[in-house]
Enzyme design. Structure first.
Site, PDB file in Angstrom:
ATOM      1  N   GLU A 174      44.442  50.716  31.706  1.00 25.76           N
ATOM      2  CA  GLU A 174      45.029  49.364  32.048  1.00 25.76           C
ATOM      3  C   GLU A 174      43.978  48.283  31.643  1.00 25.76           C
ATOM      4  O   GLU A 174      43.208  47.866  32.545  1.00 25.76           O
ATOM      5  CB  GLU A 174      44.943  49.272  33.720  1.00 25.76           C
ATOM      6  CG  GLU A 174      45.910  50.387  34.570  1.00 25.76           C
ATOM      7  CD  GLU A 174      45.677  50.499  35.831  1.00 25.76           C
ATOM      8  OE1 GLU A 174      46.533  51.113  36.431  1.00 25.76           O
ATOM      9  OE2 GLU A 174      44.542  50.117  36.561  1.00 25.76           O
ATOM     10  N   PRO A 175      43.741  48.077  30.380  1.00 23.84           N
ATOM     11  CA  PRO A 175      42.766  47.082  30.218  1.00 23.84           C
ATOM     12  C   PRO A 175      43.323  45.754  30.557  1.00 23.84           C
ATOM     13  O   PRO A 175      44.429  45.562  30.068  1.00 23.84           O
ATOM     14  CB  PRO A 175      42.687  47.215  28.628  1.00 23.84           C
ATOM     15  CG  PRO A 175      44.021  47.756  28.265  1.00 23.84           C
ATOM     16  CD  PRO A 175      44.354  48.562  29.363  1.00 23.84           C
ATOM     17  N   GLY A 185      38.768  48.242  33.410  1.00 23.59           N
ATOM     18  CA  GLY A 185      37.112  47.936  33.385  1.00 23.59           C
ATOM     19  C   GLY A 185      36.378  47.798  31.966  1.00 23.59           C
ATOM     20  O   GLY A 185      35.158  47.873  32.077  1.00 23.59           O
ATOM     21  N   CYS A 213      31.556  18.634  42.322  1.00 21.26           N
ATOM     22  CA  CYS A 213      30.702  18.205  42.997  1.00 21.26           C
ATOM     23  C   CYS A 213      29.861  19.252  43.616  1.00 21.26           C
ATOM     24  O   CYS A 213      30.155  19.615  44.715  1.00 21.26           O
ATOM     25  CB  CYS A 213      31.262  17.326  44.134  1.00 21.26           C
ATOM     26  SG  CYS A 213      31.605  15.592  43.320  1.00 21.26           S
ATOM     27  N   GLU A 214      29.301  20.256  42.945  1.00 21.01           N
ATOM     28  CA  GLU A 214      28.478  21.381  43.556  1.00 21.01           C
ATOM     29  C   GLU A 214      27.460  21.595  42.585  1.00 21.01           C
ATOM     30  O   GLU A 214      27.601  21.624  41.254  1.00 21.01           O
ATOM     31  CB  GLU A 214      29.228  22.621  43.568  1.00 21.01           C
ATOM     32  CG  GLU A 214      30.156  22.667  44.626  1.00 21.01           C
ATOM     33  CD  GLU A 214      30.644  24.049  45.173  1.00 21.01           C
ATOM     34  OE1 GLU A 214      29.791  24.886  45.215  1.00 21.01           O
ATOM     35  OE2 GLU A 214      31.674  24.117  45.979  1.00 21.01           O
ATOM     36  N   ARG A 224      33.385  31.841  36.899  1.00 26.48           N
ATOM     37  CA  ARG A 224      32.680  32.853  36.722  1.00 26.48           C
ATOM     38  C   ARG A 224      31.333  33.011  36.675  1.00 26.48           C
ATOM     39  O   ARG A 224      30.565  33.817  37.319  1.00 26.48           O
ATOM     40  CB  ARG A 224      33.163  33.720  35.249  1.00 26.48           C
ATOM     41  CG  ARG A 224      34.712  34.331  35.338  1.00 26.48           C
ATOM     42  CD  ARG A 224      35.052  35.201  34.291  1.00 26.48           C
ATOM     43  NE  ARG A 224      34.475  36.532  34.573  1.00 26.48           N
ATOM     44  CZ  ARG A 224      33.433  36.724  33.670  1.00 26.48           C
ATOM     45  NH1 ARG A 224      33.083  36.030  32.879  1.00 26.48           N
ATOM     46  NH2 ARG A 224      33.175  38.099  33.956  1.00 26.48           N
ATOM     47  N   TYR A 261      40.157  35.852  33.011  1.00 28.13           N
ATOM     48  CA  TYR A 261      39.670  35.358  34.445  1.00 28.13           C
ATOM     49  C   TYR A 261      38.958  34.054  34.410  1.00 28.13           C
ATOM     50  O   TYR A 261      38.546  33.804  35.719  1.00 28.13           O
ATOM     51  CB  TYR A 261      38.479  36.512  34.831  1.00 28.13           C
ATOM     52  CG  TYR A 261      39.147  38.047  35.169  1.00 28.13           C
ATOM     53  CD1 TYR A 261      40.187  38.348  35.799  1.00 28.13           C
ATOM     54  CD2 TYR A 261      38.668  39.114  34.033  1.00 28.13           C
ATOM     55  CE1 TYR A 261      40.630  39.696  35.970  1.00 28.13           C
ATOM     56  CE2 TYR A 261      39.070  40.197  33.972  1.00 28.13           C
ATOM     57  CZ  TYR A 261      40.109  40.549  35.042  1.00 28.13           C
ATOM     58  OH  TYR A 261      40.579  41.777  35.100  1.00 28.13           O
TER      59      TYR A 261
HETATM   60  N1  LLP Z   1      43.172  47.967  36.950  1.00 24.75           N
HETATM   61  C1  LLP Z   1      42.794  47.743  38.102  1.00 24.75           C
HETATM   62  C2  LLP Z   1      43.198  48.443  39.376  1.00 24.75           C
HETATM   63  C3  LLP Z   1      42.243  46.546  38.405  1.00 24.75           C
HETATM   64  O1  LLP Z   1      41.699  46.046  39.693  1.00 24.75           O
HETATM   65  C4  LLP Z   1      41.558  45.896  37.497  1.00 24.75           C
HETATM   66  C5  LLP Z   1      40.767  44.634  37.504  1.00 24.75           C
HETATM   67  C6  LLP Z   1      41.719  46.249  36.128  1.00 24.75           C
HETATM   68  C7  LLP Z   1      42.675  47.330  35.801  1.00 24.75           C
HETATM   69  C8  LLP Z   1      41.552  45.555  34.749  1.00 24.75           C
HETATM   70  O2  LLP Z   1      40.163  45.316  34.706  1.00 24.75           O
HETATM   71  P1  LLP Z   1      39.578  44.871  33.268  1.00 24.75           P
HETATM   72  O3  LLP Z   1      39.996  45.891  32.215  1.00 24.75           O
HETATM   73  O4  LLP Z   1      40.158  43.452  33.003  1.00 24.75           O
HETATM   74  O5  LLP Z   1      38.007  44.810  33.341  1.00 24.75           O
HETATM   75  N2  LLP Z   1      37.377  38.386  38.173  1.00 24.75           N
HETATM   76  C9  LLP Z   1      36.521  39.388  37.729  1.00 24.75           C
HETATM   77  C10 LLP Z   1      37.208  40.734  37.307  1.00 24.75           C
HETATM   78  C11 LLP Z   1      37.896  41.144  38.253  1.00 24.75           C
HETATM   79  C12 LLP Z   1      38.556  42.705  38.251  1.00 24.75           C
HETATM   80  C13 LLP Z   1      39.654  42.824  38.915  1.00 24.75           C
HETATM   81  N3  LLP Z   1      40.269  44.000  38.837  1.00 24.75           N
HETATM   82  C14 LLP Z   1      35.714  38.605  36.489  1.00 24.75           C
HETATM   83  O6  LLP Z   1      35.992  37.790  36.209  1.00 24.75           O
HETATM   84  O7  LLP Z   1      34.899  39.457  35.933  1.00 24.75           O
END
Ligand code: LLP
Length: 441
Positions: free
Chosen positions: A299-300, A257, A370-371, A339, A399
């Protein structure tokens, strides 16, 4: 050069450069030449930035807390070439499906460093993971706990697991990507007592070995304090469980996150800030609660791949509604980057074939789908440009591609990896034939 163009450049990969003709270069490659060679839309990934983010995560966490494993969250963008890079960089992988797991298998990723997440893993996916000898499965709910225990029993395995908790902490991000609040499909809530029941059940499951606790609050999380609040709740819970059922917290994962800077004026903590906040809280609280320091699993996803990726489009038609808005249309859009439509995500845009100091104009970059919602960047200020020019949208490595679709039967873009002046395709552009490959009549 106009100040805003200069500051936009800071969002691009670490190897960006501008040549004397005003062409944007990434990884030693002229982006204009890349589009001539591979066509548009084209996603370009810079290997130096990718590897440097992996190393930054490893360094910033381990120098503060040596017992840390960084696992890349594959959902942000996985492809075989990337999986090889993460393997070489010594990261682990977070996978959420049989598909992501198969990519890991296909590059002989060390299975002990792979962690399987998800709120509805199927029996087939769990069997695939068990047969492979996957390192960790993060159990999300009671049904999965039972299913996994019985599947492991059949194979004679004792599967190492973490339990995913829902700490009930709002990380103040988009509601579609908020996961740590009580009303969420993910994890066992602390507030309802279900987390406690899950730990007790997991500890008595014959074929499961519960080694730790996991939570993930959402993405992207704009401040570090949400992690600290959740760590406090979870470590206190671990202490209670130690007293109640002799549970030993050997591993703790505060998920991913970590936010990135998408626009010039956005303010986000850096990797070091997240590392400091998380490790300081774990150390101080573990000491206070008399718990041994758990291994940290970080978990990045986004923060590793986002800055490395740039989307390149060719400008097509334009439409000016006097006194209202000027639309400039490009040859991609919501099919390759949903996004903005889904999360109102904002991006900066640059003219890649003539980065200049000319007075910027205000335009809206629309896609070709087409949106009406197919807008890549609303009201952005850019140096003047016209049909046939190439525009670049930075911070596009996370993403976009993994959430892409064939909406309107438009093939997905090609993806190139650049390094030291050389470019290689890590994914071919889809053809019309590819679009029909699985159809039957
Ligand atoms: N760990 C878990 C359990 C997760 O569900 C996620 C993301 C991550 C790690 C990694 O998060 P990050 O470091 O990438 O922020 N599609 C959305 C983001 C969805 C994230 C889903 N889970 C977007 O485009 O912003």
């Amino acid at each position: 050069m106009h100040q805003s163009d200069l500051s936009k450049l800071s969002l691009f990969p670490l190897t960006k450069d501008i040549d004397s003709r005003g062409h944007l270069h990434i990884g030693g490659c002229d982006c204009v030449e890349l589009t001539k060679k591979f066509g548009t839309p084209l996603y370009v990934f810079d290997e130096v930035t990718l590897r440097s983010k992996c190393q930054e995560f490893k360094t910033e966490f381990t120098k503060r807390y040596s017992n840390t494993l960084i696992i890349y969250a594959s959902k942000a963008f996985l492809n075989r070439a990337l999986a090889i890079i993460f393997k070489e960089e010594g990261l682990g992988l977070d996978v959420v499906s049989g598909g992501e797991l198969s990519v890991a298998q296909s590059v002989d990723f060390p299975c002990e460093k792979v962690c399987f997440h998800g709120n509805n893993k199927t029996a087939d996916e769990l069997k695939l993971a068990l047969d492979w000898g996957i390192g960790r499965i993060v159990v999300d709910n009671f049904d999965e706990l039972e299913l996994l225990n019985s599947l492991a029993h059949k194979t004679g395995a004792k599967q190492t697991i973490l339990v995913r908790l829902n700490p009930g902490v709002d990380p103040h991000t988009h509601r579609h990507t908020t996961t740590g609040i009580l009303d969420s499909k993910f994890g066992f809530p602390l507030a309802t007592g279900q987390a406690e029941t899950a730990v007790v059940k997991a500890m008595s499951a014959t074929n499961l070995d519960l080694v730790g606790l996991h939570f993930h609050l959402g993405s992207p999380i704009p401040d570090t304090s949400s992690y600290q609040t959740a760590i406090s709740l979870v470590l206190n819970f671990a202490k209670e469980m130690k007293a109640k059922c002799d549970f030993h917290l050997a591993e703790l994962s505060p998920g991913g996150g970590f936010a990135v800077k998408y626009t010039v004026d956005s303010k986000t903590p850096g990797i070091a800030d997240y590392a400091e906040a998380i490790t300081a809280k774990v150390k101080s609280l573990a000491t206070e609660l008399d718990l041994t320091y758990p291994k940290l699993i970080i978990e990045p996803g986004r923060a590793i791949v986002a800055q490395a990726g740039v989307a390149l489009y060719t400008v097509g038609s334009a439409k000016e509604i006097p006194g209202v808005r000027k639309y400039i249309c490009v040859d991609g859009g919501m099919g390759d980057n949903i996004r903005p439509a889904l999360y109102e995500a904002r991006y900066e845009v640059l003219v890649a074939n003539k980065v200049s100091d000319n007075e910027p104009t205000n335009v809206t970059i629309a896609g070709k789908y087409c949106e009406s919602g197919d807008i890549l960047a609303r009201d952005v200020s850019m140096a003047p440009f016209s049909t046939g020019d190439i525009i670049a949208i930075p911070v596009n490595g996370a993403y976009s591609i993994p959430m892409s679709s064939n909406y309107n039967m438009i093939p997905r873009p090609a993806i190139a990896m650049v390094k030291d002046g050389k470019a290689r395709l890590i994914r071919k552009r889809e053809s019309y034939k590819d679009l029909m490959r699985l159809d039957s009549i």
